[in-house]
Scaffold this active site. Structure first.
Site, PDB file in Angstrom:
ATOM      1  N   GLU A 155      17.427   3.379 -13.501  1.00  0.00           N
ATOM      2  CA  GLU A 155      16.398   4.139 -14.245  1.00  0.00           C
ATOM      3  C   GLU A 155      15.764   5.213 -13.356  1.00  0.00           C
ATOM      4  OE1 GLU A 155      14.155   2.307 -17.304  1.00  0.00           O
ATOM      5  OE2 GLU A 155      15.604   0.691 -17.568  1.00  0.00           O
ATOM      6  N   GLY A 204      12.896 -17.176   7.783  1.00  0.00           N
ATOM      7  CA  GLY A 204      13.686 -17.229   9.014  1.00  0.00           C
ATOM      8  C   GLY A 204      15.153 -17.504   8.709  1.00  0.00           C
ATOM      9  N   ARG A 237       6.598 -25.404   6.404  1.00  0.00           N
ATOM     10  CA  ARG A 237       7.422 -25.289   7.612  1.00  0.00           C
ATOM     11  C   ARG A 237       6.542 -25.384   8.862  1.00  0.00           C
ATOM     12  NH1 ARG A 237      12.205 -25.903  10.135  1.00  0.00           N
ATOM     13  NH2 ARG A 237      12.566 -24.256  11.682  1.00  0.00           N
TER      14      ARG A 237
HETATM   15  N1  COS Z   1       9.665  13.942 -21.485  1.00  0.00           N
HETATM   16  C1  COS Z   1      10.001  14.927 -22.356  1.00  0.00           C
HETATM   17  N2  COS Z   1      10.781  15.991 -22.022  1.00  0.00           N
HETATM   18  C2  COS Z   1      11.229  16.049 -20.757  1.00  0.00           C
HETATM   19  C3  COS Z   1      10.916  15.059 -19.806  1.00  0.00           C
HETATM   20  C4  COS Z   1      10.090  13.977 -20.212  1.00  0.00           C
HETATM   21  N3  COS Z   1       9.765  13.009 -19.359  1.00  0.00           N
HETATM   22  N4  COS Z   1      11.505  15.384 -18.625  1.00  0.00           N
HETATM   23  C5  COS Z   1      12.167  16.533 -18.830  1.00  0.00           C
HETATM   24  N5  COS Z   1      11.988  16.929 -20.110  1.00  0.00           N
HETATM   25  C6  COS Z   1      12.508  18.147 -20.727  1.00  0.00           C
HETATM   26  C7  COS Z   1      12.027  19.363 -19.965  1.00  0.00           C
HETATM   27  O1  COS Z   1      10.763  19.794 -20.405  1.00  0.00           O
HETATM   28  C8  COS Z   1      13.125  20.374 -20.289  1.00  0.00           C
HETATM   29  O2  COS Z   1      12.907  20.905 -21.556  1.00  0.00           O
HETATM   30  P1  COS Z   1      12.765  22.517 -21.785  1.00  0.00           P
HETATM   31  O3  COS Z   1      14.079  23.080 -21.328  1.00  0.00           O
HETATM   32  O4  COS Z   1      12.554  22.648 -23.257  1.00  0.00           O
HETATM   33  O5  COS Z   1      11.624  22.943 -20.958  1.00  0.00           O
HETATM   34  C9  COS Z   1      14.370  19.533 -20.373  1.00  0.00           C
HETATM   35  O6  COS Z   1      13.929  18.189 -20.641  1.00  0.00           O
HETATM   36  C10 COS Z   1      15.171  19.524 -19.078  1.00  0.00           C
HETATM   37  O7  COS Z   1      14.334  19.067 -18.061  1.00  0.00           O
HETATM   38  P2  COS Z   1      14.514  19.455 -16.518  1.00  0.00           P
HETATM   39  O8  COS Z   1      14.734  20.946 -16.415  1.00  0.00           O
HETATM   40  O9  COS Z   1      13.382  18.867 -15.760  1.00  0.00           O
HETATM   41  O10 COS Z   1      15.893  18.718 -16.181  1.00  0.00           O
HETATM   42  P3  COS Z   1      16.672  18.569 -14.811  1.00  0.00           P
HETATM   43  O11 COS Z   1      18.095  18.658 -15.108  1.00  0.00           O
HETATM   44  O12 COS Z   1      16.115  19.489 -13.791  1.00  0.00           O
HETATM   45  O13 COS Z   1      16.411  17.062 -14.300  1.00  0.00           O
HETATM   46  C11 COS Z   1      15.633  14.872 -13.867  1.00  0.00           C
HETATM   47  C12 COS Z   1      15.498  16.200 -14.626  1.00  0.00           C
HETATM   48  C13 COS Z   1      16.165  14.995 -12.454  1.00  0.00           C
HETATM   49  C14 COS Z   1      14.217  14.338 -13.818  1.00  0.00           C
HETATM   50  C15 COS Z   1      16.543  13.970 -14.722  1.00  0.00           C
HETATM   51  O14 COS Z   1      17.878  14.416 -14.687  1.00  0.00           O
HETATM   52  C16 COS Z   1      16.496  12.518 -14.320  1.00  0.00           C
HETATM   53  O15 COS Z   1      15.563  11.794 -14.670  1.00  0.00           O
HETATM   54  N6  COS Z   1      17.537  12.034 -13.605  1.00  0.00           N
HETATM   55  C17 COS Z   1      17.707  10.650 -13.320  1.00  0.00           C
HETATM   56  C18 COS Z   1      18.435   9.996 -14.424  1.00  0.00           C
HETATM   57  C19 COS Z   1      18.266   8.533 -14.389  1.00  0.00           C
HETATM   58  O16 COS Z   1      17.166   8.024 -14.306  1.00  0.00           O
HETATM   59  N7  COS Z   1      19.369   7.838 -14.483  1.00  0.00           N
HETATM   60  C20 COS Z   1      19.336   6.444 -14.439  1.00  0.00           C
HETATM   61  C21 COS Z   1      20.347   5.925 -15.367  1.00  0.00           C
HETATM   62  S1  COS Z   1      19.729   5.560 -16.896  1.00  0.00           S
HETATM   63  S2  COS Z   1      19.365   3.629 -16.692  1.00  0.00           S
END
Ligand code: COS
Length: 384
Positions: A364, A340, A269
């Protein structure tokens, strides 16, 4: 870990050639028709793309995480719909079975997922449970040697094409938290399983999502992943740890593609008597994009190597997903700017990428969820 550099180079070369020669020329047709032509899907199957990451003993290529991210970067250099077609079989639609499934579940489903005969999909999100995945409401109540599933899953990628669904549901309906969630594999065609209409999306035409609805859907108890109740949320999180690294790589490939297109345009361009690439303000946008892509590649490969070495990469995977997808958004914005007025016009293709890559920062796990995951890991690992 790269098992054989020579074999990997051959694979990456053949993916790269296929992307350049077969997929890139079809991008517009796919976007117009909202459909990948059956012939191209066949070629993708023949190339083994559906089984890239599935274990070799089940007919896949068994790529390590480092090999996988390098392959995903190549696949990212074309419309994301193509990667999406093979994405769930290699990732969220199969990983639950690979990491936590019983030998019988692996035997039954992985070979058909690896060949592409069966399309896998991952049912976590619900109308009232998106980022707060642990609040999901779908229930799975034991009844003899079956579980009865009820609930609705939303925005489920590849559901319209899927033959197999990984479904997170609450096996203890009274239990509120993550510990009451279990994961199942449910075959398409099971009575009580139906699909909503295909969602109309901002971009990624050719990749389809829809609701997956369970109404008294009876699933054999042997379909409980790992035949273990209460660990389905952890399975889902482990699936996402890997999936997020993969999406980071795809976003980086897409950024490379957009930068290549923007550079070509800037070289050709001419304004004010010279190619616009000669202007420093254009150069700044090109240079910032190049540096950010390079940083992203380095992060992703490092995280992938750590995962291959057996380290827990929850934080690194979220760092990579957050950085790479946000970076990809900035590169998309700059690419449109460099084009642009032409950047706003459909025929140049760059506006399509701009819309397509917007999803990377959302699915995700949104960028904000990645921030939460990273900060929580920091708190968890804090040593005073
Ligand atoms: N690997 C293994 N275990 C896991 C983990 C991981 N990456 N993340 C969390 N856990 C476990 C925790 O250790 C906990 O276990 P314990 O109770 O035995 O300690 C349990 O899972 C619950 O975890 P946590 O208390 O962290 O859960 P929350 O509800 O607070 O939330 C988030 C966790 C917010 C990180 C989760 O809900 C999340 O990833 N949300 C987004 C979902 C997403 O990506 N959606 C997209 C659609 S799918 S394409």
């Amino acid at each position: 870990m790269i098992r054989s550099q020579e074999t990997l180079n051959m694979l990456l070369d053949s993916i790269s050639r296929f992307v350049r020669e077969r997929l890139v020329p079809s991008e517009e047709i796919v976007a117009e028709a909202d459909q990948i032509p059956a012939g191209l899907l066949r070629e993708m199957k023949d190339l083994g793309l559906f089984g890239l990451c599935l274990p070799e003993e089940y007919g896949g290529l068994g790529l390590t995480m480092e090999e996988e991210v390098l392959a995903a970067m190549e696949l990212g250099k074309t419309s994301p719909a193509f990667r999406s077609a093979i994405g769930s079989n290699n990732g969220i639609g199969s990983t639950g079975i690979v990491i936590d499934g019983t030998p019988a579940q692996k035997e039954k489903y992985l070979p058909r997922l690896a060949s592409g005969e069966l399309i896998g999909s991952f049912c976590l999100t619900e109308p009232e449970a998106g980022s707060d995945a642990a609040s999901l409401r779908t229930t799975a109540v034991r009844d003899g040697d079956h579980y009865v599933l009820n609930g609705t899953k939303r925005f489920i990628t590849n559901a319209p094409e899927a033959g197999l669904f990984t479904v997170m549901a609450r096996t203890d309906p009274a239990g509120k938290g993550a510990g009451a969630i279990s994961a199942f594999v449910v075959e398409a065609g099971t009575a009580g399983l139906s699909l909503g209409r295909i969602d109309r999306k901002m971009g990624q035409k050719g990749a389809h999502t829809c609701d997956v609805i369970f109404e008294n859907c009876r699933v054999p108890a042997e379909n409980l992943i790992g035949e273990k109740e209460g660990v389905g949320f952890k399975t889902a999180m482990k699936v996402l740890d890997k999936g997020r690294l993969h999406i980071a790589a795809v976003a980086t490939g897409a950024a490379e593609r957009m930068l290549a297109d923007a550079l070509r345009y800037a070289m050709e361009r001419r304004q004010f008597g010279k190619a616009i690439v000669e202007f420093e303000l254009i150069q700044a946008m090109l240079a910032d994009s190049k540096a950010e892509i390079y940083a992203s590649r380095c992060m992703i490969v490092d995280a992938a190597r750590r995962r291959d070495a057996g380290e827990k990469v929850t934080a690194e995977s979220s760092c990579a997903k957050m950085f790479a997808t946000e970076m990809c958004g900035r590169v998309a914005d700059r690419a449109v700017q460099i084009f642009g007025g032409a950047g706003y016009m459909s025929e140049y293709g760059i506006e399509r990428f701009y819309r397509d890559v917007r999803l990377f920062r959302i699915y995700e796990g949104t960028t904000q969820i990645q921030q939460i995951v990273i900060a929580r890991e920091m708190q968890r690992n804090f040593e005073s």
